[in-house]
Design an enzyme around this catalytic site. Sequence first.
Site, PDB file in Angstrom:
ATOM      1  N   VAL A   1      83.629  63.907 133.266  1.00  0.00           N
ATOM      2  CA  VAL A   1      84.921  64.355 132.762  1.00  0.00           C
ATOM      3  C   VAL A   1      85.969  64.028 133.810  1.00  0.00           C
ATOM      4  O   VAL A   1      85.869  64.465 134.957  1.00  0.00           O
ATOM      5  CB  VAL A   1      84.928  65.865 132.455  1.00  0.00           C
ATOM      6  CG1 VAL A   1      86.332  66.331 132.079  1.00  0.00           C
ATOM      7  CG2 VAL A   1      83.954  66.195 131.340  1.00  0.00           C
TER       8      VAL A   1
ATOM      9  N   ALA B   1      87.888  65.557 138.731  1.00  0.00           N
ATOM     10  CA  ALA B   1      86.828  65.051 137.857  1.00  0.00           C
ATOM     11  C   ALA B   1      85.558  65.856 138.113  1.00  0.00           C
ATOM     12  O   ALA B   1      85.460  66.586 139.097  1.00  0.00           O
ATOM     13  CB  ALA B   1      86.581  63.562 138.105  1.00  0.00           C
ATOM     14  N   LYS B   2      84.582  65.726 137.241  1.00  0.00           N
ATOM     15  CA  LYS B   2      83.278  66.359 137.423  1.00  0.00           C
ATOM     16  C   LYS B   2      82.288  65.640 136.541  1.00  0.00           C
ATOM     17  O   LYS B   2      82.644  65.116 135.471  1.00  0.00           O
ATOM     18  CB  LYS B   2      83.347  67.836 137.022  1.00  0.00           C
ATOM     19  CG  LYS B   2      82.322  68.703 137.714  1.00  0.00           C
ATOM     20  CD  LYS B   2      82.683  68.928 139.162  1.00  0.00           C
ATOM     21  CE  LYS B   2      81.741  69.930 139.808  1.00  0.00           C
ATOM     22  NZ  LYS B   2      82.088  70.163 141.222  1.00  0.00           N
ATOM     23  N   GLY B   3      81.023  65.585 136.972  1.00  0.00           N
ATOM     24  CA  GLY B   3      80.031  64.886 136.165  1.00  0.00           C
ATOM     25  C   GLY B   3      78.618  65.266 136.536  1.00  0.00           C
ATOM     26  O   GLY B   3      78.391  66.137 137.375  1.00  0.00           O
TER      27      GLY B   3
ATOM     28  N   ASP C   1      77.011  67.159 144.576  1.00  0.00           N
ATOM     29  CA  ASP C   1      77.168  68.477 143.976  1.00  0.00           C
ATOM     30  C   ASP C   1      75.764  69.068 143.856  1.00  0.00           C
ATOM     31  O   ASP C   1      74.823  68.572 144.491  1.00  0.00           O
ATOM     32  CB  ASP C   1      77.860  68.352 142.607  1.00  0.00           C
ATOM     33  CG  ASP C   1      78.533  69.641 142.142  1.00  0.00           C
ATOM     34  OD1 ASP C   1      77.891  70.700 142.242  1.00  0.00           O
ATOM     35  OD2 ASP C   1      79.674  69.595 141.682  1.00  0.00           O
TER      36      ASP C   1
END
Length: 425
Positions: free
Chosen positions: A56, A106-108, A147
């Site tokens: 995202v 962002a993040k994924g 992460d």
Amino acid sequence: MNALAATNRNFRHAARILGLDSKVEKSLLIPFREIKVECTIPKDDGTLASYIGFRVQHDNARGPMKGGIRYHPEVCEIIVDPDEVNALAQLMTWKSAVADIPYGGAKGGIGCNPGDLSKSELERLTRVFTQKIHDLIGVHTDVPAPDMGTNAQTMAWILDEYSKFHGHSPAVVTGKPIVSAKDWHVYDLGGSLGREAATGRGVVFATEALLAEHGKSIKGLTFAVQGFGNVGSWAAKIIQERGGKVIAVSDISGAVKNPNGIDIPELIRHKESTGSLKNFQGGDSMDANELLVHECDVLIPCALGGVLNRENAADVKAKFIIEAANHPTDPEADEILAKKGVVVLPDIYANSGGVTVSYFEWVQNIQGFMWDEEQVNKTLQNYMTRAFHNIKVMCQTHDCNLRMGAFTLGVNRVARATLLRGWEA
């Protein structure tokens, strides 16, 4: 209230304070892009397995997007109900703006249990995922970082696979491996010194800035730290080095207390050797749930979100709360703590040391000129101190608390960039 609802609530409150136009407000909430890919790999036994990967990308008004990649079984649930990941991507946008670094959020991740995969399977999965998204990330587009469930080795695999398509590009990811500073090849792949301790060290710098505002310092105060992973252990260690007394520590394995102060380096060695805080000889065991309401001057939640809520907020005895975790304080708890006079330093600022030093790593990679650890730490302190003073200016300007001061600071900077670009229409 879940993370997205709380983040949106804080954003809308900040937008009202700032008087944002409704079109600008809407454009800042909607993610720039959501990516979902299927990653099929051969397992070590020859069978094929498929996993779902996603990314995202929230906002790029102030620069390339930035955020972690997590490997976790619940990632599949996140894809079905993307509230959490959208909230984390959005938080990265505001956090980068608060820290005044030129990133969006962002993040994924990939829906898998990394503990069930061999190292070679993890490598193959990472490389396939990178092949699927290589044209959507980049040095000046979207810069991933480690992460939950990923680490420096994961970033090295992404760097290598991405470079097959785009040439050697060390700045495409941050959190890359480093070797001991005593070793001449410390910068093999462009990892930055100081990155491992960055979030915990940033928490300490943020704490010092807050305490100075109240005429206090870390020396002589008592601290309780919930969560003893990377962030909590580094924060506790540095606090002790600065003369603070860490009197209680907890993690998923248990909790330990010592009114005279815990020997943090010894506790770190104990956990590394046993994998647990249990049976530590330098303190007494305690109920981990009691740590949040333990008698102390400063409480630092470093683990899960939502741990401070309407059930326990009234019993909190700390005078200051430093949010080293993401979203540890529910809105209901915020109101209760405010009435009690407890000062809460929000996550959007307090735990921004990690992304700030990631930015330093990115800068070093682009320049091809690496910094020593002293320069990294000193520059981080400058950024954290300056950000706190900027938050205080917003608090005074808009007569709001530190959380809204931080949100109005971050949202205002992103909104200003959006308007200057002409994107509001």
